[in-house]
Motif scaffolding. Structure first.
Motif, short mmCIF file in Angstrom:
data_model
loop_
_atom_site.label_atom_id
_atom_site.label_comp_id
_atom_site.label_asym_id
_atom_site.label_seq_id
_atom_site.Cartn_x
_atom_site.Cartn_y
_atom_site.Cartn_z
N ALA A 167 -2.95 4.87 14.31
CA ALA A 167 -3.04 5.85 15.18
C ALA A 167 -4.43 5.48 15.81
CB ALA A 167 -2.90 7.12 14.88
N GLU A 168 -4.43 5.53 17.14
CA GLU A 168 -5.64 5.66 17.99
C GLU A 168 -6.14 7.29 17.80
OE1 GLU A 168 -5.81 2.04 20.99
OE2 GLU A 168 -4.87 3.90 21.73
N THR A 169 -7.41 7.48 17.83
CA THR A 169 -7.73 8.67 17.68
C THR A 169 -8.78 9.11 18.57
OG1 THR A 169 -7.32 9.07 15.33
CG2 THR A 169 -8.99 10.55 16.06
N GLY A 170 -8.84 10.28 19.09
CA GLY A 170 -9.83 10.91 20.21
C GLY A 170 -10.22 12.28 19.75
N GLY A 171 -11.36 12.45 19.82
CA GLY A 171 -11.89 13.79 19.53
C GLY A 171 -12.81 14.55 20.45
N TYR A 172 -12.93 15.71 20.54
CA TYR A 172 -13.90 16.49 21.29
C TYR A 172 -14.50 17.59 20.54
CZ TYR A 172 -15.50 19.43 25.13
OH TYR A 172 -16.21 20.03 26.05
N VAL A 173 -15.76 17.67 20.38
CA VAL A 173 -16.65 18.63 19.55
C VAL A 173 -16.50 20.04 20.46
CG1 VAL A 173 -18.52 19.35 18.43
CG2 VAL A 173 -17.85 16.90 18.46
N VAL A 196 -11.93 7.14 17.96
CA VAL A 196 -11.92 6.36 16.27
C VAL A 196 -10.68 5.30 16.36
CG1 VAL A 196 -11.58 6.40 13.88
CG2 VAL A 196 -12.95 8.34 15.40
N PRO A 197 -10.97 3.94 16.21
CA PRO A 197 -9.97 2.94 16.33
C PRO A 197 -9.02 2.87 15.16
CG PRO A 197 -12.17 1.84 16.72
CD PRO A 197 -12.55 3.40 16.25
N PRO A 198 -7.93 2.58 15.41
CA PRO A 198 -6.82 2.51 14.24
C PRO A 198 -7.41 1.68 12.86
CG PRO A 198 -5.78 1.87 16.14
CD PRO A 198 -7.19 1.77 16.70
N PHE A 199 -6.97 2.36 11.70
CA PHE A 199 -7.30 1.48 10.57
C PHE A 199 -8.77 1.70 10.26
CE2 PHE A 199 -3.40 -0.14 11.54
CZ PHE A 199 -2.45 -0.05 10.58
N MET A 200 -9.89 2.18 10.96
CA MET A 200 -11.06 2.14 10.75
C MET A 200 -11.72 3.33 9.48
SD MET A 200 -14.53 3.02 13.01
CE MET A 200 -14.70 4.62 12.54
N PRO A 201 -12.03 3.06 8.35
CA PRO A 201 -12.23 4.08 7.53
C PRO A 201 -13.53 4.75 7.99
CG PRO A 201 -12.04 2.03 6.43
CD PRO A 201 -11.82 1.87 7.87
N HIS A 202 -13.50 6.18 7.54
CA HIS A 202 -14.71 6.85 8.02
C HIS A 202 -14.68 8.32 7.30
CE1 HIS A 202 -11.41 8.09 10.45
NE2 HIS A 202 -11.86 9.21 10.84
N VAL A 203 -15.69 8.99 7.38
CA VAL A 203 -16.07 10.38 6.96
C VAL A 203 -16.47 11.17 7.98
CG1 VAL A 203 -17.50 11.79 5.34
CG2 VAL A 203 -16.67 9.38 4.52
N GLU A 204 -15.82 12.21 8.18
CA GLU A 204 -16.39 13.36 8.93
C GLU A 204 -17.06 14.41 8.32
OE1 GLU A 204 -12.38 14.56 10.41
OE2 GLU A 204 -11.77 12.47 11.02
N ALA A 205 -18.32 14.65 8.90
CA ALA A 205 -19.13 15.54 8.17
C ALA A 205 -19.63 16.66 9.29
CB ALA A 205 -20.43 14.87 7.55
N ASN A 206 -19.74 17.96 8.71
CA ASN A 206 -20.30 18.88 9.49
C ASN A 206 -21.77 18.92 8.94
OD1 ASN A 206 -21.33 21.50 10.38
ND2 ASN A 206 -19.75 22.80 9.58
N MET A 207 -22.84 18.56 9.67
CA MET A 207 -24.27 18.48 9.50
C MET A 207 -24.98 19.88 9.25
SD MET A 207 -24.29 15.51 8.67
CE MET A 207 -25.78 14.91 8.49
N SER A 208 -24.41 20.82 9.50
CA SER A 208 -25.05 22.37 9.40
C SER A 208 -24.40 22.89 8.39
CB SER A 208 -24.43 23.14 10.76
OG SER A 208 -24.97 24.65 10.27
N VAL A 209 -25.27 23.54 7.59
CA VAL A 209 -25.19 24.19 6.45
C VAL A 209 -25.07 25.56 6.55
CG1 VAL A 209 -26.22 22.70 4.84
CG2 VAL A 209 -27.57 24.72 5.65
#
Length: 146
Positions: free
Chosen positions: A67-73, A100-113
């Motif tokens: 899957a190709e992935t697109g995101g909007y914050v 985010v390209p297909p098959f790309m390992p990644h971690v999504e993080a919320n940088m606010s506590v």
């Protein structure tokens, strides 16, 4: 009928607030809610949903297969870790877009506590989520839990 002919035999579908598919694949502290997808609409080539992370939480390492992935914050401060040992990263805030390209390992993080991170995400052909082995928080530069 060719792909360019008008279709009169179908109709738009609305997923009402509160009726979204919440049985989507999630990755740790990353929660995905499906608004449009094959699980509950006539969609066959797209997944579109809302993704959120509580303050100070992150996803497990994962990729989205073909899957190709697109995101909007929508709101919050996001960071996507990627690359060898997840040592590279990109930061985003409300109004930023990401691919985010297909098959790309990644971690999504919320940088606010203190504040939730919410974004809209779309994938083709579907919401493919392949969770990978977790990594210690200390390997993710600048990340801290709430």
């Amino acid at each position: 009928m060719t792909e360019h002919e008008l279709r009169w035999d179908s109709a738009p579908q609305v997923t009402r607030s509160g009726e979204e598919d919440t049985q989507t694949m999630s990755s740790g502290g990353c929660v995905r809610v499906s608004g449009v997808g094959p699980q509950h609409t006539g969609a066959t080539k797209i997944w579109f949903g809302q993704v959120s992370n509580d303050p100070g939480y992150r996803s497990l390492p994962h990729h989205h297969g073909e899957a190709e992935t697109g995101g909007y914050v929508l709101r919050g401060t996001a960071r996507i870790y990627f690359g060898e040992g997840y040592r590279e990263y990109l930061d985003m805030t409300a109004g930023d877009w990401v691919f985010v390209p297909p098959f790309m390992p990644h971690v999504e993080a919320n940088m606010s506590v203190t504040d939730e991170l919410v974004w809209l995400t779309t994938r083709t052909p579907d919401n493919i989520v392949v969770n990978l082995d977790d990594v210690d928080d200390s390997t993710l530069e600048g990340f801290r839990r709430a």
